[in-house]
Design a protein around this motif. Structure first.
Motif, PDB file in Angstrom:
ATOM      1  N   TYR A 250      15.433  42.164  48.718  1.00 13.28           N
ATOM      2  CA  TYR A 250      16.647  41.839  47.573  1.00 13.28           C
ATOM      3  C   TYR A 250      17.437  42.877  47.095  1.00 13.28           C
ATOM      4  CZ  TYR A 250      18.945  39.011  43.888  1.00 13.28           C
ATOM      5  OH  TYR A 250      19.857  38.394  43.158  1.00 13.28           O
ATOM      6  N   LYS A 251      16.626  43.980  46.793  1.00 15.48           N
ATOM      7  CA  LYS A 251      17.115  45.130  46.062  1.00 15.48           C
ATOM      8  C   LYS A 251      18.003  45.732  47.482  1.00 15.48           C
ATOM      9  CE  LYS A 251      13.955  46.392  42.743  1.00 15.48           C
ATOM     10  NZ  LYS A 251      12.651  47.247  42.440  1.00 15.48           N
ATOM     11  N   LEU A 252      17.540  45.832  48.447  1.00 19.24           N
ATOM     12  CA  LEU A 252      18.194  46.521  49.539  1.00 19.24           C
ATOM     13  C   LEU A 252      19.450  45.696  50.048  1.00 19.24           C
ATOM     14  CD1 LEU A 252      15.381  47.836  51.850  1.00 19.24           C
ATOM     15  CD2 LEU A 252      17.086  49.336  50.504  1.00 19.24           C
ATOM     16  N   MET A 253      19.368  44.323  49.991  1.00 19.40           N
ATOM     17  CA  MET A 253      20.408  43.379  50.303  1.00 19.40           C
ATOM     18  C   MET A 253      21.547  43.750  49.324  1.00 19.40           C
ATOM     19  SD  MET A 253      20.352  39.191  50.769  1.00 19.40           S
ATOM     20  CE  MET A 253      21.421  38.662  51.987  1.00 19.40           C
ATOM     21  N   LEU A 254      21.359  43.807  48.215  1.00 19.14           N
ATOM     22  CA  LEU A 254      22.427  43.895  47.228  1.00 19.14           C
ATOM     23  C   LEU A 254      23.392  45.035  47.229  1.00 19.14           C
ATOM     24  CD1 LEU A 254      20.848  42.509  43.990  1.00 19.14           C
ATOM     25  CD2 LEU A 254      22.031  41.327  45.254  1.00 19.14           C
ATOM     26  N   ILE A 255      22.840  45.967  47.890  1.00 21.66           N
ATOM     27  CA  ILE A 255      23.566  47.308  48.099  1.00 21.66           C
ATOM     28  C   ILE A 255      24.118  47.519  49.376  1.00 21.66           C
ATOM     29  CG2 ILE A 255      22.073  48.646  46.651  1.00 21.66           C
ATOM     30  CD1 ILE A 255      20.974  50.179  49.045  1.00 21.66           C
ATOM     31  N   THR A 256      23.823  46.451  50.325  1.00 21.08           N
ATOM     32  CA  THR A 256      24.575  46.428  51.724  1.00 21.08           C
ATOM     33  C   THR A 256      26.009  45.866  51.473  1.00 21.08           C
ATOM     34  OG1 THR A 256      22.411  45.531  52.653  1.00 21.08           O
ATOM     35  CG2 THR A 256      24.162  45.189  54.062  1.00 21.08           C
ATOM     36  N   PRO A 257      26.940  46.574  52.064  1.00 25.94           N
ATOM     37  CA  PRO A 257      28.496  46.280  52.101  1.00 25.94           C
ATOM     38  C   PRO A 257      28.782  45.166  52.943  1.00 25.94           C
ATOM     39  CG  PRO A 257      28.114  48.158  53.777  1.00 25.94           C
ATOM     40  CD  PRO A 257      26.601  47.858  53.103  1.00 25.94           C
ATOM     41  N   ILE A 262      35.891  37.417  56.431  1.00 24.59           N
ATOM     42  CA  ILE A 262      35.291  36.268  57.213  1.00 24.59           C
ATOM     43  C   ILE A 262      34.505  35.396  56.515  1.00 24.59           C
ATOM     44  CG2 ILE A 262      34.044  35.953  59.412  1.00 24.59           C
ATOM     45  CD1 ILE A 262      34.678  38.925  60.282  1.00 24.59           C
ATOM     46  N   SER A 263      34.672  34.239  56.432  1.00 22.54           N
ATOM     47  CA  SER A 263      34.101  33.240  55.742  1.00 22.54           C
ATOM     48  C   SER A 263      32.659  33.168  56.144  1.00 22.54           C
ATOM     49  CB  SER A 263      34.981  31.945  55.812  1.00 22.54           C
ATOM     50  OG  SER A 263      34.711  31.318  56.924  1.00 22.54           O
ATOM     51  N   TYR A 264      32.527  33.335  57.609  1.00 23.56           N
ATOM     52  CA  TYR A 264      31.254  32.568  58.105  1.00 23.56           C
ATOM     53  C   TYR A 264      29.941  33.965  57.708  1.00 23.56           C
ATOM     54  CZ  TYR A 264      27.350  33.059  61.670  1.00 23.56           C
ATOM     55  OH  TYR A 264      25.966  33.184  62.322  1.00 23.56           O
ATOM     56  N   ILE A 265      30.542  35.182  57.582  1.00 28.43           N
ATOM     57  CA  ILE A 265      29.771  36.180  57.163  1.00 28.43           C
ATOM     58  C   ILE A 265      29.483  36.209  55.660  1.00 28.43           C
ATOM     59  CG2 ILE A 265      29.522  38.724  56.741  1.00 28.43           C
ATOM     60  CD1 ILE A 265      30.965  39.219  59.304  1.00 28.43           C
ATOM     61  N   ASN A 266      30.406  35.770  54.894  1.00 31.42           N
ATOM     62  CA  ASN A 266      30.051  35.608  53.454  1.00 31.42           C
ATOM     63  C   ASN A 266      29.196  34.333  53.071  1.00 31.42           C
ATOM     64  OD1 ASN A 266      31.784  37.540  52.664  1.00 31.42           O
ATOM     65  ND2 ASN A 266      33.672  36.328  52.620  1.00 31.42           N
ATOM     66  N   SER A 267      29.295  33.374  54.080  1.00 26.42           N
ATOM     67  CA  SER A 267      28.407  32.278  53.861  1.00 26.42           C
ATOM     68  C   SER A 267      26.940  32.683  54.264  1.00 26.42           C
ATOM     69  CB  SER A 267      28.890  31.032  54.536  1.00 26.42           C
ATOM     70  OG  SER A 267      29.008  31.097  55.810  1.00 26.42           O
ATOM     71  N   ARG A 268      26.865  33.298  55.179  1.00 28.59           N
ATOM     72  CA  ARG A 268      25.664  33.932  55.799  1.00 28.59           C
ATOM     73  C   ARG A 268      24.790  34.703  54.747  1.00 28.59           C
ATOM     74  NH1 ARG A 268      24.737  37.921  60.629  1.00 28.59           N
ATOM     75  NH2 ARG A 268      22.567  38.780  59.905  1.00 28.59           N
ATOM     76  N   PHE A 269      25.712  35.446  53.887  1.00 30.67           N
ATOM     77  CA  PHE A 269      25.017  36.430  52.918  1.00 30.67           C
ATOM     78  C   PHE A 269      24.465  35.668  52.007  1.00 30.67           C
ATOM     79  CE2 PHE A 269      26.028  38.512  48.798  1.00 30.67           C
ATOM     80  CZ  PHE A 269      25.220  39.721  49.005  1.00 30.67           C
ATOM     81  N   THR A 270      25.327  34.736  51.516  1.00 35.72           N
ATOM     82  CA  THR A 270      25.107  33.807  50.239  1.00 35.72           C
ATOM     83  C   THR A 270      23.892  32.930  50.571  1.00 35.72           C
ATOM     84  OG1 THR A 270      27.349  33.499  49.741  1.00 35.72           O
ATOM     85  CG2 THR A 270      25.963  31.814  48.907  1.00 35.72           C
ATOM     86  N   ARG A 271      23.639  32.473  51.893  1.00 35.82           N
ATOM     87  CA  ARG A 271      22.546  31.483  52.334  1.00 35.82           C
ATOM     88  C   ARG A 271      21.288  32.487  52.290  1.00 35.82           C
ATOM     89  NH1 ARG A 271      24.117  30.378  56.751  1.00 35.82           N
ATOM     90  NH2 ARG A 271      23.292  31.871  58.064  1.00 35.82           N
ATOM     91  N   GLU A 272      21.459  33.743  52.868  1.00 34.89           N
ATOM     92  CA  GLU A 272      20.149  34.635  53.004  1.00 34.89           C
ATOM     93  C   GLU A 272      19.906  34.988  51.455  1.00 34.89           C
ATOM     94  OE1 GLU A 272      20.734  37.726  55.838  1.00 34.89           O
ATOM     95  OE2 GLU A 272      21.116  36.480  57.318  1.00 34.89           O
TER      96      GLU A 272
END
Length: 348
Positions: A250-257, A262-272
């Motif tokens: 979770y910590k590493l994910m939050l600092i990932t740019p 692109i809506s698909y990438i944003n939705s994937r980020f939110t889902r993960e």
């Protein structure tokens, strides 16, 4: 008396018209192109809900009736067979890709068993000796077909230090019940790419698979892991390590740019992100206490810790692996990110 200048101009104009007409120029071509484009767009909108079916060609480069041993002895045969296997796999024809992969591997293994130079030259004129890519496809195909035992046997033959292959071994070993081997290869991967939050998440899942196995809970790798552990969840070393790993992810994910248009990438980020949060909350609500592990393992001798590891159903786990996870989880995520940028800069 006639005007020669007028005649010359008239002839010139006539010649220009004949020249242009010979090419049949259509000065409205832009409008026609726009009409064609609009027509294509309209057809695409009408067919957007129709399932795409890839076109298969059963008579050509990717499909041949030539036996594998004969094909591999021909000049272009090895390359053709590799591309055929890739083609079949990406078209989700896993049985066919697995069959060809296993035949390829069998051929190489027979060649490696030859000692006579004449036999080698006759049987293996292309001097094939590396099955790394084919073993990977075979393992992935077997996994897709649900044949986990075969997938494990395939990755056991995989000799490679590529990060992608390390991750593959971690995934396959986890599903095959070889949890210690899975964590070992995930750690090997993280020692190369230490800011990959997905691997920390996979490690958390592996520890939970191990916990379910020791608790004799049914696990099919399809059911949501949070639902599978809710009824049997207890505060053990295994679940504590799982929580440490998921928190690290979770910590590493939050600092990932991730910021993108692109809506698909944003939705994937939110889902993960939601998936990680749900698992972390599930473990914490179940009474899993990370601080206990941190304090206990830092104050006990190695022999006592080994006994604790064994008592928690972590047979086969090396204490060094557990120690590495605890040490790495304490490092600031921002420091890890900076270290990774420095590593990439050096590689460039």
């Amino acid at each position: 008396m006639f005007d020669t200048n007028h005649e010359t101009q008239s002839d010139s104009t006539t010649n220009e018209e004949l020249f242009l007409n010979s090419f049949n120029f259509d000065f409205n071509f832009e409008d026609q192109d726009k009409k064609k484009t609009k027509k294509i767009q309209q057809e695409a909108l009408q067919n957007e809900n129709v399932e795409y079916i890839p076109k298969h060609d059963y008579d050509g480069w990717f499909y041949t009736l030539t036996p594998v041993p004969i094909l591999l002895r021909s000049k272009e045969g090895p390359n053709q067979l590799k591309q055929s296997i890739d083609h079949l796999y990406f078209h989700r024809k896993f049985e066919e890709s697995l069959t060809l992969s296993l035949e390829f591997i069998e051929f190489i293994e027979k060649c490696n068993g030859l000692s006579d130079e004449k036999e080698i030259k006759l049987y293996n004129p292309n001097k094939l000796n590396n099955t790394r890519e084919i073993v990977e496809i075979a393992s992935r195909s077997a996994l897709q077909l649900g044949n986990v035992e075969l997938a494990v046997n395939c990755v056991n033959k995989l000799i490679s230090n590529e990060p992608g292959h390390m991750r593959l071994r971690g995934i396959v070993y986890a599903k095959g019940g070889h949890y210690a081997d899975s964590i070992y290869w995930y750690i090997k991967y993280l020692q190369v790419r230490n800011n990959d939050y997905k691997i920390w998440k996979e490690m958390a899942y592996t520890f939970l698979y191990c916990y379910c196995h020791s608790a004799q809970s049914e696990l099919d790798f399809i059911t949501d892991i949070t639902k599978a552990i809710q009824e049997t969840l207890h505060n053990t070393l295994t679940t504590q390590l799982a929580l440490i790993c998921i928190n690290r992810a979770y910590k590493l994910m939050l600092i990932t740019p991730w910021a993108t248009s692109i809506s698909y990438i944003n939705s994937r980020f939110t889902r993960e992100k939601q998936e990680i949060e749900d698992l972390s909350n599930c473990l914490e609500k179940g009474g899993v206490n990370v601080e206990e592990t941190m304090s206990v393992l830092n104050n006990l001798d190695d022999e006592t810790i080994k006994n604790i590891i064994a008592e928690n159903g972590l047979e086969g786990f090396d204490f060094g692996m557990v120690r590495w996870i605890l040490t790495e989880s304490k490092i600031s995520a921002n420091d890890i990110n900076s270290m990774d940028h420095e590593r990439l800069a050096k590689n460039l």
